[in-house]
Design an enzyme around this catalytic site. Structure first.
Site, mmCIF file in Angstrom:
data_model
loop_
_atom_site.group_PDB
_atom_site.id
_atom_site.type_symbol
_atom_site.label_atom_id
_atom_site.label_comp_id
_atom_site.label_asym_id
_atom_site.label_seq_id
_atom_site.Cartn_x
_atom_site.Cartn_y
_atom_site.Cartn_z
ATOM 1 N N ASP A 99 79.641 43.502 20.718
ATOM 2 C CA ASP A 99 78.837 42.524 21.229
ATOM 3 C C ASP A 99 78.321 43.157 22.464
ATOM 4 O OD1 ASP A 99 77.879 39.703 21.028
ATOM 5 O OD2 ASP A 99 79.460 39.653 19.560
ATOM 6 N N ASP A 206 73.714 39.914 22.325
ATOM 7 C CA ASP A 206 73.746 38.198 22.511
ATOM 8 C C ASP A 206 72.615 37.650 23.218
ATOM 9 O OD1 ASP A 206 75.906 36.244 22.290
ATOM 10 O OD2 ASP A 206 75.431 35.880 24.509
ATOM 11 N N GLU A 263 70.038 38.399 18.934
ATOM 12 C CA GLU A 263 70.138 37.182 18.627
ATOM 13 C C GLU A 263 68.824 36.446 18.907
ATOM 14 O OE1 GLU A 263 73.606 34.087 18.496
ATOM 15 O OE2 GLU A 263 73.357 34.992 20.639
ATOM 16 N N HIS A 340 80.430 33.452 14.054
ATOM 17 C CA HIS A 340 81.578 32.706 14.721
ATOM 18 C C HIS A 340 80.882 31.570 15.288
ATOM 19 C CE1 HIS A 340 79.202 35.065 17.410
ATOM 20 N NE2 HIS A 340 79.640 34.211 18.658
ATOM 21 N N ASP A 341 79.609 31.378 15.481
ATOM 22 C CA ASP A 341 78.987 29.929 15.927
ATOM 23 C C ASP A 341 78.778 29.000 14.769
ATOM 24 O OD1 ASP A 341 78.862 31.203 18.435
ATOM 25 O OD2 ASP A 341 76.930 32.119 18.068
HETATM 26 O O1 TEU Z 1 75.192 32.350 20.998
HETATM 27 C C1 TEU Z 1 73.787 32.272 21.653
HETATM 28 C C2 TEU Z 1 72.984 31.058 21.026
HETATM 29 O O2 TEU Z 1 71.973 30.998 21.053
HETATM 30 C C3 TEU Z 1 73.932 29.780 20.844
HETATM 31 O O3 TEU Z 1 73.227 28.849 21.538
HETATM 32 C C4 TEU Z 1 74.111 29.483 19.796
HETATM 33 O O4 TEU Z 1 72.915 28.630 19.138
HETATM 34 C C5 TEU Z 1 75.282 28.361 19.736
HETATM 35 O O5 TEU Z 1 76.469 28.869 19.557
HETATM 36 C C6 TEU Z 1 75.111 27.571 18.624
HETATM 37 O O6 TEU Z 1 76.276 26.507 18.496
HETATM 38 C C7 TEU Z 1 75.954 33.386 21.713
HETATM 39 C C8 TEU Z 1 77.293 33.491 21.258
HETATM 40 O O7 TEU Z 1 77.109 33.794 19.720
HETATM 41 C C9 TEU Z 1 78.183 32.235 21.368
HETATM 42 O O8 TEU Z 1 79.461 32.449 20.887
HETATM 43 C C10 TEU Z 1 78.167 32.186 22.814
HETATM 44 O O9 TEU Z 1 78.826 31.017 23.167
HETATM 45 C C11 TEU Z 1 76.754 32.268 23.627
HETATM 46 O O10 TEU Z 1 75.966 33.097 23.057
HETATM 47 C C12 TEU Z 1 77.040 32.512 25.088
HETATM 48 O O11 TEU Z 1 77.317 34.002 25.264
#
Ligand code: TEU
Length: 581
Positions: A99, A206, A263, A340-341
């Site tokens: 990542d 990210d 992303e 994971h999100d």
């Molecule tokens: O997520 C980026 C992101 O756009 C988030 O706003 C996502 O839409 C959100 O987690 C949805 O609930 C990345 C990572 O994947 C995330 O785990 C991190 O918290 C975030 O960046 C900050 O680094």
């Protein structure tokens, strides 16, 4: 014709280190734990591993707040462990990507410590600092009304230097200032080249479309008049210099032939996405579009919604668009339904109401995913059909900053009104990021075999681990796990159709059926999926040459060959060596 780059045919398995496998029984997953399961990972048929952040971090956002890009978070292991993992992957012919989190660092990163130490520090400009605004009555206010992703203002006041710094995510995640070329060079060296030199094969990047903010730093339009802060995506996503930065970054990545998947939230047009992934533009290989995983989320706050607030035609429309990217130019796309999100896909898009529906719908979603073109991503536990945490779990079991902040905000806003809190809990039970972060379910042993029975896992394992686990499914030919393996193999066997074929959507407006065709230069596939608990009749499109379709795979054992009716969550894929009309 030039050869197909490896990352197009890749099947990527995403690992969340905290929750995958604990080797030393401290309740937190670790790198030796991952190494010990490489046989398992490889047995799935995946070709690449994506490892979520394992860098040193105070863990306000599970390692997405990095305090040192060049160190490993001690509970996960050491630098030596990482080298062993990288080498072990390569020895087996697996690739590994990390990542890359460079929109922000932790507030404990040395760069930020220096930056906040004084206005004249050489690193002051490495982050985004702005003076306060004052209202007519002299009250201090942030520079604008932008809301952070985790709620509240995106600006934090710094007492020492009497200015605000920007943090699009948690307060402890200050945004780096990409306008400063010295900062960019430091990022490339510390976060990218350091690891590329150790042999990693690329990065999942990210929040890749947020580095360039709109230079006006103007207030966002007011969606919620009752709040001081507003959703401001249009002012910090896809900003004016983003493509320049990514081209610059790519000059380094391409020296190592590194793969990138970025992303790309809040980007809803094919042209907008192609700006990042067009091969000619030399920026990123591919991006994650968020439209599928954001089905049913609230517009103002993610959790200001009710469960399943989406309809199947919406899912079809967004998949149609991301599949169309493959034919709209020289871009490439991704296929994923979990990470994971996200909450678990069966709980969101299938059904976890009974073991039978859970398994059938899990397999059906595997069919949907494996039939779509682009690079395939599977998230740990998805392959055994893991589902959301039980509805009765209280908020104290939720650990994610996004969940706890939201719940607390509702509590404060409503003075603890039970109805409002219940509504918030319902949304969290359905959509919280926590659901994807529960420990991997390896066996029916205490703690799901994730850690020792006597250890205290950092998150409670799902109550259903005795029923849903790897050990139980491994030898069972009818399990979700065996089905995923079979689907991944079929995807490889028919790569021209499933990975590279052209997508054609049928049943565009149907509320329960999702049917599509895939075509290559010499054959076609017809995929038909029932997203409901009721029987659904379907029609096969005519295959050219008067031939019939041949059933390739079904998620139910006893398919009555010619009967064109699907039972609850049944899916079928048919093949024809002729092109369909
Ligand atoms: O997520 C980026 C992101 O756009 C988030 O706003 C996502 O839409 C959100 O987690 C949805 O609930 C990345 C990572 O994947 C995330 O785990 C991190 O918290 C975030 O960046 C900050 O680094």
């Amino acid at each position: 014709m030039s050869p197909i780059p490896w990352w197009k045919n890749a099947i990527v398995y995403q690992i969340y280190p905290a929750s995958f496998k604990d080797s030393n029984n401290d309740g937190v997953g670790d790198i030796p734990g991952i190494i010990s399961e490489l046989d398992y990972i490889q047995s799935l048929g995946v070709t690449t591993i994506w490892l979520c952040p394992m860098y040193d971090s105070p863990q306000h956002d599970m390692g997405y707040d990095i305090s040192d890009y060049q160190a490993v978070y001690p509970p996960y292991g050491t630098m030596e462990d990482m080298q062993v993992l990288i080498d072990a992957c390569h020895q087996r012919g697996l690739r590994i990507i990390l990542d890359l989190v460079v929109n922000h660092t932790s507030d404990l990163h040395e760069w930020f410590k220096a930056s906040r130490s004084s206005k004249t520090d050489p690193k002051r400009d490495w982050y985004i600092w702005r003076p306060a605004k004052y209202s007519d009555d002299g009250t201090r206010q942030p520079p604008n009304n932008w809301r952070s992703h985790f709620g509240g203002s995106a600006w934090e006041w710094d007492e020492t230097t009497q200015e605000y710094y920007l943090h699009l995510f948690a307060t402890q995640q200050p945004d780096l200032n990409w306008e400063n070329s010295e900062t960019r060079q430091a990022i490339y060296a510390s976060a990218m080249e350091f690891w590329l030199q150790k042999g990693v094969d690329g990065f999942r990047v990210d929040t890749v479309n947020m580095y360039s903010k709109h230079p006006s730093y103007a207030d966002a339009p007011i969606l919620d008049p009752s709040s001081d802060t507003q959703v401001a995506h249009s002012l910090f996503c896809n900003g004016p210099r983003i493509h320049e930065y990514l081209r610059e970054m790519n000059e380094i990545l391409s020296k190592y032939d590194a793969m990138t998947v970025g992303e790309c939230p809040n980007t809803h047009t094919i042209e907008g996405v192609l700006n990042y992934v067009s091969a000619a533009k030399k920026q990123l290989n591919m991006v994650f579009e968020f439209d599928v995983v954001e089905l049913g989320v609230g517009t103002d706050y993610k959790y200001s919604t009710t469960p399943r607030d989406w309809a199947l035609p919406q899912m079809k429309a967004v998949l149609k668009r991301s599949q169309a990217l493959m034919n709209a130019g020289d871009g490439w796309t991704t296929v994923f339904m979990e990470n994971h999100d996200q909450a678990r896909s069966i709980s969101r898009f299938g059904s976890d109401r009974s073991p039978e529906l859970r398994e059938t719908s899990g397999k059906m979603l595997a069919m949907l995913q494996c039939g779509l073109s682009g690079t395939q991503f599977i998230y740990q536990g998805q392959e055994i059909g893991m589902v959301n945490a039980p509805a009765q779990w209280p908020i104290s079991e939720y650990k994610d900053v996004e969940s706890t902040n939201y719940h607390e905000m509702i509590r404060q806003k409503t003075n603890g009104e039970p109805e409002a809190l219940q509504k918030a809990m319902k949304a969290l039970q359905h959509l919280a990021r926590d659901h994807g972060r529960l420990p991997m379910q390896w066996s029916a042993q205490a703690n799901a075999g994730f850690t020792a029975a006597t250890a205290k896992p950092w998150m409670r394992p799902n109550d259903n681990y005795a029923e849903i686990n790897v050990e139980r499914q491994r030898e069972d030919k009818s399990s979700v796990l065996s089905f995923w393996k079979r689907m991944l193999q079929l995807r490889k066997d028919h790569a021209d159709l499933f990975i590279h074929g052209t997508f054609g959507l049928l049943t565009e407006q149907h509320e329960q059926l999702f049917a599509y065709t895939k075509t290559s230069h010499s054959s076609s596939a017809f995929v038909v999926l029932n997203f409901s608990e009721e029987e659904q009749k379907f029609e096969r499109p005519a295959a050219m040459g008067g031939r019939d379709w041949e059933l390739l795979v079904s998620n139910l054992d006893d398919v009555g060959g010619s009967k064109d009716v699907l039972r609850a969550f049944e899916g079928r894929i048919y093949l024809s060596n002729q092109l369909c009309n």
